[in-house]
Design a protein around this motif. Structure first.
Motif, PDB file in Angstrom:
ATOM      1  N   ALA A 152     -48.674 -51.861  -0.132  1.00  0.00           N
ATOM      2  CA  ALA A 152     -48.033 -52.284  -1.600  1.00  0.00           C
ATOM      3  C   ALA A 152     -48.235 -51.275  -2.652  1.00  0.00           C
ATOM      4  O   ALA A 152     -47.503 -51.438  -3.491  1.00  0.00           O
ATOM      5  N   ALA A 153     -48.639 -49.876  -2.087  1.00  0.00           N
ATOM      6  CA  ALA A 153     -48.385 -48.737  -3.075  1.00  0.00           C
ATOM      7  C   ALA A 153     -46.954 -48.227  -2.688  1.00  0.00           C
ATOM      8  O   ALA A 153     -46.879 -46.938  -3.397  1.00  0.00           O
ATOM      9  N   SER A 154     -46.363 -48.630  -1.888  1.00  0.00           N
ATOM     10  CA  SER A 154     -44.996 -47.861  -1.475  1.00  0.00           C
ATOM     11  C   SER A 154     -44.014 -47.815  -2.624  1.00  0.00           C
ATOM     12  O   SER A 154     -43.776 -48.801  -3.301  1.00  0.00           O
ATOM     13  N   PRO A 155     -43.539 -46.476  -3.041  1.00  0.00           N
ATOM     14  CA  PRO A 155     -42.694 -46.582  -4.141  1.00  0.00           C
ATOM     15  C   PRO A 155     -41.403 -47.278  -3.820  1.00  0.00           C
ATOM     16  O   PRO A 155     -40.541 -47.981  -4.615  1.00  0.00           O
ATOM     17  N   ALA A 156     -40.935 -47.373  -2.530  1.00  0.00           N
ATOM     18  CA  ALA A 156     -39.679 -47.891  -2.167  1.00  0.00           C
ATOM     19  C   ALA A 156     -39.708 -49.129  -1.618  1.00  0.00           C
ATOM     20  O   ALA A 156     -40.807 -49.209  -0.607  1.00  0.00           O
ATOM     21  N   VAL A 157     -39.079 -50.253  -1.729  1.00  0.00           N
ATOM     22  CA  VAL A 157     -38.992 -51.527  -0.888  1.00  0.00           C
ATOM     23  C   VAL A 157     -37.834 -51.786  -0.267  1.00  0.00           C
ATOM     24  O   VAL A 157     -36.764 -51.219  -0.943  1.00  0.00           O
ATOM     25  N   VAL A 158     -37.660 -52.597   0.349  1.00  0.00           N
ATOM     26  CA  VAL A 158     -36.321 -52.971   0.876  1.00  0.00           C
ATOM     27  C   VAL A 158     -35.892 -54.581   0.910  1.00  0.00           C
ATOM     28  O   VAL A 158     -36.967 -55.216   1.037  1.00  0.00           O
ATOM     29  N   VAL A 159     -34.906 -54.834   0.350  1.00  0.00           N
ATOM     30  CA  VAL A 159     -34.170 -56.131   0.381  1.00  0.00           C
ATOM     31  C   VAL A 159     -33.224 -56.179   1.492  1.00  0.00           C
ATOM     32  O   VAL A 159     -32.209 -55.443   1.681  1.00  0.00           O
ATOM     33  N   ALA A 160     -33.648 -57.087   2.560  1.00  0.00           N
ATOM     34  CA  ALA A 160     -33.016 -56.995   3.906  1.00  0.00           C
ATOM     35  C   ALA A 160     -31.982 -58.249   4.003  1.00  0.00           C
ATOM     36  O   ALA A 160     -32.296 -59.520   3.746  1.00  0.00           O
ATOM     37  N   ILE A 161     -30.892 -57.828   4.496  1.00  0.00           N
ATOM     38  CA  ILE A 161     -29.793 -58.849   4.957  1.00  0.00           C
ATOM     39  C   ILE A 161     -30.374 -59.146   6.388  1.00  0.00           C
ATOM     40  O   ILE A 161     -29.872 -58.193   7.318  1.00  0.00           O
ATOM     41  N   ASP A 162     -30.980 -60.103   6.727  1.00  0.00           N
ATOM     42  CA  ASP A 162     -31.848 -60.138   7.813  1.00  0.00           C
ATOM     43  C   ASP A 162     -31.237 -61.502   8.851  1.00  0.00           C
ATOM     44  O   ASP A 162     -30.227 -62.204   8.120  1.00  0.00           O
ATOM     45  N   GLU A 163     -31.837 -61.495   9.886  1.00  0.00           N
ATOM     46  CA  GLU A 163     -31.381 -62.934  10.528  1.00  0.00           C
ATOM     47  C   GLU A 163     -31.633 -64.238   9.924  1.00  0.00           C
ATOM     48  O   GLU A 163     -31.016 -65.191   9.765  1.00  0.00           O
TER      49      GLU A 163
END
Length: 719
Positions: free
Chosen positions: A55-66
């Motif tokens: 939760a403290a990660s500065p970076a997050v990912v928005v995924a084009i996933d399955e």
């Protein structure tokens, strides 16, 4: 020029260490260097688990996933038609307070550019304006520097966003390269910090995102290094940073584009604010077959999936059943952003420190191989490796990469080289010395001398030992009937066989005196069972002599008999002699008594006689017959003597009967009941010489009692 042994060994030691260290850091093993990071990443995960709260990660990912491909409105639609939904999600994320959004996916073509004929014209003309919402979202975000599009540099043919996207984000001002750095073994462990575009250095995608998140421009220094807010970004390869991956999965919070699209459609602005405010967002593909990279977390990748909090759609199951060794490329850039903002990029040592560590390992391995037995040296080195791995893992938990491959290569090479050197050079001298002196000294004495690198000196120590003294019966008569050559052959055969048996039971042959053997058990090597081992050796010597009498050609049909005396007690063992010449030997009254007991066999007609001290040390393992109480020549004290019959488990009924009759007769004899003693001794007098001897004396005393006070102790006048 002759050089001394110590100088020769020192030169060999130094050469082995230097050569092995140099080889380990040579380009030949460069491909193994990166393996250190991979192993340390896995070990750190096993030892420490997760270091940081996702939760403290500065970076997050928005995924084009399955899930996105299977959810409406994306299901059944080609990727270029998704721009409108991506634009709405982008707008919601920017409005939610994100620091910056980076695109790890390149929309190289727009559907508006399609030249496929359709409806009397071109399809692109029919859908003109299709990307308008997406381009507006890009333009709005780019005003505040909130968006960075990605491109892939490929010489003069880069993969770039479509022209409309480039214009929307103000051209190169908001476009950065996504290229990664691949090691010779096709593993991504590093990421470029800058690229040269049109002759100028330009930050990479990760560096650009981190600098915008920190609101600081990167410093491109003259020495090729890069600094960000005063943090000098470490890198073993010029122009790159070494990635410090977490192990497992879920270290980078991942949101499915499908869920965010539904969330934006229902207008849940609070969700976007809670999840993305102050974050660096990277949009990219997280698919099983697209943009996969093997990285230094390949031994502990974990199962990927969008497990961040959901907004609109029900949580979808993770579509994976096993851990793969590769990860989606978007996580490489997300990890780099986290490393840059958190200032914990992996720090690799330079070539010189690595060489020094390799040399230390080589020196340690060579030293233990020089001083220990090969098996012990290998085991010791493996223990040292284990300790080093624990220390290196602890260091890596603080982002410091200690080398693994170079020290191990140098250490094992030095271990093998030193063992070979010992076998070919050093131990050749040792083996010759051991082989030569084993003919004169006890092997244990030689081992002590070689281990200490000191010559033996005069002196000894008091030890509790068992002395074994044997002699051949009637040797003078045998010698008179044989030629010198035949006599030598017989004696060599006899002494060799008896010595092998004695040494096989842990005894040490002190000396040969003609046909006599003087041996000691319990020295020089410690032996808590020295008395029992001496008795077993005596029984085996007797059995072997019977075989030699029957079958040995050197005996020439001669029937040789032996007498053995055994006594236990304290003795002085050590080096005795003059200052120039001495022997390792044993000296005490216990030795003299063993000699007297050997001689007593001649009087009683027995083969093996032991003292009561020896009998007391052996328990019930052996079968004994108490022969008599005697005084030997040169001693005033009386002692009980015992005949060794056999192992207790091997005593025959006939032997047991004779022993019982003899014991009763001996008791009557000592009580002065000579008539009763006579009846007991006559039971076995025809076959048993000790019984016959006592019978004769009992008959005499039965007819005429001895004068004076009765003393049943026999005094032996012969040695």
């Amino acid at each position: 020029m002759n050089i001394g042994r110590k100088t020769r060994d020192a030169i060999a030691f130094a050469a082995i260490v230097l050569v092995c260290a140099a080889v380990s850091v040579s380009p030949v093993f460069n491909i193994a260097h990166g393996l250190s990071i991979d192993i340390l990443t896995a070990l750190r995960w096993e030892m420490y688990g997760r270091r940081l709260d996702p939760a403290a990660s500065p970076a997050v990912v928005v995924a084009i996933d399955e899930e996105t491909y299977q959810a409406p409105p994306f299901k059944g639609s080609p990727l270029p038609t998704w721009t409108g939904e991506i634009g709405r999600v982008l707008g919601a994320i920017v409005e939610g307070g994100t620091k910056v959004v980076g695109f790890d996916i390149v929309f190289e073509k727009s559907i508006e550019q399609s030249e496929i004929p359709f409806g009397g014209g071109l399809f692109g003309e029919k859908v003109r304006g299709f990307d308008r919402d997406y381009l507006r979202a890009l333009a709005t975000a780019s005003v505040g520097g909130k968006v960075v599009l990605g491109e892939v540099l490929r010489g003069d043919q880069p993969i770039r966003p479509s022209q409309g996207q480039r214009i929307a984000v103000r051209q190169s001002q908001n476009i950065r390269a996504l290229n990664v750095y691949t090691d010779p073994d096709d593993i991504v462990r590093r990421l470029p910090l800058t690229f040269t575009v049109d002759g100028k250095p330009v930050p990479s995608m990760a560096l650009e995102l981190a600098s915008r998140a920190l609101d600081a421009k990167p410093e491109l220094r003259a020495d090729g290094t890069v600094a960000l807010t005063g943090y000098r970004i470490p890198g073993a390869v010029r122009g790159t940073m070494t990635l410090n991956f977490e192990g497992g999965a879920d270290d980078i919070p991942t949101y499915s584009l499908a869920d965010l699209t539904a969330c934006a459609a229902k207008g849940d602005k609070d969700f976007f604010r809670r999840q993305f405010e102050g974050k660096v967002v990277i949009l990219g593909t997280v698919l099983a077959s697209e943009d996969r990279q093997r990285t230094s977390k390949r031994f502990h990748t974990g199962i990927e999936g969008a497990r961040a909090p959901r907004c609109a759609l029900a949580e979808a199951p993770v579509n994976a059943r096993f851990n793969r060794r590769d990860i989606a490329g978007v996580y490489i850039h997300a990890t780099a952003v986290n490393n840059l903002i958190g200032r914990d990029a992996a720090v690799e040592l330079g070539r010189l420190p690595i060489a020094l560590i390799a040399a230390l390992f080589a020196a340690f391995a060579a030293l233990i191989a020089r001083t220990l037995r090969p098996a012990t040296a290998v085991l010791t080195f493996l223990v040292a490796i284990g300790i080093y791995l624990i220390g290196a893992t602890a260091a890596f938990n603080h982002a410091l990469v200690l080398p693994l491959s170079e020290p191990l290569i140098a250490g094992f090479a030095a271990l093998a080289a030193m063992v070979g050197y010992r076998f070919m050079i050093t131990d050749k001298d040792r083996r010759l010395l051991q082989k030569s002196f084993a003919l004169y000294l006890a092997p244990d004495v030689i081992d002590r001398m070689l281990a200490s690198n000191k010559l033996p000196v005069l002196g000894g120590e008091t030890r509790h030992v068992t002395v074994f003294f044997s002699d051949l019966e009637g040797f003078s008569l045998i010698a008179e009937t044989m030629s010198p050559e035949a006599l030598m052959a017989l004696m060599n055969e006899y002494l060799s066989e008896m010595t092998d048996i004695i040494e096989g039971h842990g005894g040490y042959v002190d000396k040969y005196i003609g046909d006599s053997i003087v041996a000691v058990f319990g020295a020089p090597a410690d032996d808590p069972d020295h008395a029992s081992n001496a008795l077993r050796a005596a029984l085996d010597c007797c059995a072997r002599l019977e075989e030699l009498n029957r079958s040995a050609a050197a005996f020439g049909g001669s029937k040789v008999a032996q007498r053995i005396g055994i006594n236990s007690g304290d003795a002085l063992v050590g080096n005795f002699g003059s200052r120039r010449r001495f022997n390792y030997s044993v000296m005490s009254d216990a030795v003299n008594l063993a000699s007297r007991l050997e001689g007593a066999n001649k009087f009683y007609g027995t083969t093996v006689i032991a003292s009561e001290t020896t009998v007391a040390l052996t328990g019930e393992t052996f079968a004994w017959r108490e022969l008599d109480t005697i005084r030997v020549k040169g001693r005033n004290n009386q002692l009980k003597i015992y005949q060794l019959l056999a192992l207790a488990a091997e005593l025959t009924p006939a032997q047991a009967a004779v022993t019982a009759d003899y014991a009763r007769g001996l008791a009557h004899w000592r009580a002065g009941e000579f008539a009763l003693a006579e009846k007991c001794f006559e039971q076995a007098a025809e076959t048993d010489r000790p019984s016959r001897m006592f019978l004769e004396r009992a008959r005499i005393y039965a007819q005429q009692a001895p004068s004076g006070e009765w003393d049943p102790v026999r005094t032996l006048q012969e040695k």
